[in-house]
Design an enzyme around this catalytic site. Sequence first.
Site, PDB file in Angstrom:
ATOM      1  N   GLU A   1       0.806  -1.232   0.000  1.00 13.93           N
ATOM      2  CA  GLU A   1       0.000   0.000   0.000  1.00 13.93           C
ATOM      3  C   GLU A   1       0.834   1.276   0.000  1.00 13.93           C
ATOM      4  OE1 GLU A   1      -4.118  -1.347   2.063  1.00 13.93           O
ATOM      5  OE2 GLU A   1      -2.414  -1.300   3.421  1.00 13.93           O
TER       6      GLU A   1
HETATM    7  C1  ACM Z   1      -1.952  -5.494   4.091  1.00 14.93           C
HETATM    8  O1  ACM Z   1      -3.012  -6.002   4.497  1.00 14.93           O
HETATM    9  N1  ACM Z   1      -1.912  -4.205   3.790  1.00 14.93           N
HETATM   10  C2  ACM Z   1      -0.740  -6.263   3.927  1.00 14.93           C
END
Ligand code: ACM
EC number: 3.2.1.52
Length: 544
Positions: free
Chosen positions: A350
């Site tokens: 992310e």
């Molecule tokens: C995640 O759940 N951002 C690895």
Amino acid sequence: MTQRRRIQRLIGSLLLVAAAGVGGGEATADSGTDGRSGGSAAEPEVRPLGHIVPVPASVAPAGEPYSLTRHTRIGVDDARPETRELGRYLAGLLRPATGFPLPVVDDRAARGGIRLRLSPGDTELGDEGYRLRSAPDGLTLTARAPAGLFRGVQTLRQQLPSAVERKSVQNGPWKIAGGTITDTPRYAYRGAMLDVSRHFFTVDEVKRYIDQLALYKVNTLHLHLSDDQGWRIAVDSWPRLTTYGGSTEVGGGPGGFYTKAQYQEIVRYAASRYQEVVPEIDMPGHTNAALASYPELNCDGVAPPLYTGTKVGFSSLCAPKAVTYDFVDDVIRELAALTPGRYLHIGGDEAHSTSHADYVAFMDKVQPVVAKYGKKVIGWHQLTGATPAEGALVQFWGLDRTPAAEKERVAAAARAGTGLILSPADRTYLDMKYTKDTRLGLAWAGYVEVRRSYDWNPAAYLPGAPADAVRGVEAPLWTETLATTDDLDVMAFPRLPGIAELGWSPAATHDWDTYKFRLADQAPRFDALDIDYYRSPEVPWPAE
Ligand code: ACM
């Protein structure tokens, strides 16, 4: 335990006492806890051999059971300190509920007892396998290595009535079905992740989770030590990471952090349960706590405020700045020095506020730092958007609806030699709600009922990835909505044992319709261990 369940149990125990016509002073041995004696009424005196979680690879019932008595001794090879320690651990598990002395003695003095034996030549048992032989004249656990004996001890423990888990003396008998179990794991990597960043959990709370994992033969504890909401591990060269960056958590509570000594205590405790700790510093995104602590880490030189919400994707280390790599080098050097395990997890998920070029440049610089300090890289699967280092593992956390091109990028990395850890969010994320009515948890990956989390095959999960690239499975427990050990319990249980079974048991044993009965029979054990759990309607639980 939640207030609601406490009240339910109180009512249950009052009804039981009333039904049995037992007067006030004549309660069962167990009434101080929940009014039951030796688990649920459905539990047989002798549990069928192999009726445990994870199910063993090979089970051959034969003959009469072994009986644990007040005369039982635990025999170990006196020349091996690890086996003596395992003998002490086993005695420590069995003494409170049995009330037996269970002395740990040299193997030769343990005839008729429980013997823990190392047999390095037993090559078919591998690194963690064991053999358990149970007969009226003795019970022997054999393994090539102490880790195998430890896994075998968990089997022995689960073969006993669940009342053995209680902390006060219970009525026996304490019998283990006769026969032989020969057992080795399907996967070498069987992990669980705990997010101590969104909410902080104390050393004792982490130890409690380690003990729960041990019962199901999990061998890796991944600690998510940093995120936007908190930095949880002391770094001497950057002290504000913890004194400031660790000073809060989701919701604005006081947060916390581990001193180096406390972190090492967790690592030691995990090692005593034959679990390897994988520490994660999530980078370059998920870094607001670090950016808030040191203005120079920000591209504009301005520190943002601490963050106590639950958004993701808004923070990034500054990939073009040289100081970023001084910072990363210091953090990785200090963390590697505290960590005997093979891996450092560098996150990489992310990174929505990092350009693709910056992300690739960052990972190209950071992965060699991990190698320089003697460790191998693990990253979330977005690391395949850069080039995973030689020997790296990537952890897939996508889901059914993840675009095929993204899955193919991970599969291509696997074909090129990168190992895979599978943590599909819509199967293994223990923080997903079970149903729309689940009080805690998130639902961005959908609802994950107990059957859904168990009923998939890691070897065939990712199209185009070679089965032998799959090193194992991991169940992450993110804590945006979870603040107490009761919260952890009710989300991890009963899904965690299912993921553990996926990691341990042979593919050929995988079958929901038999698993659900073995899982149901764990309920009195959860109760005895004071583990709060979700009573999924999919599972034929014994009556409460
Ligand atoms: C995640 O759940 N951002 C690895």
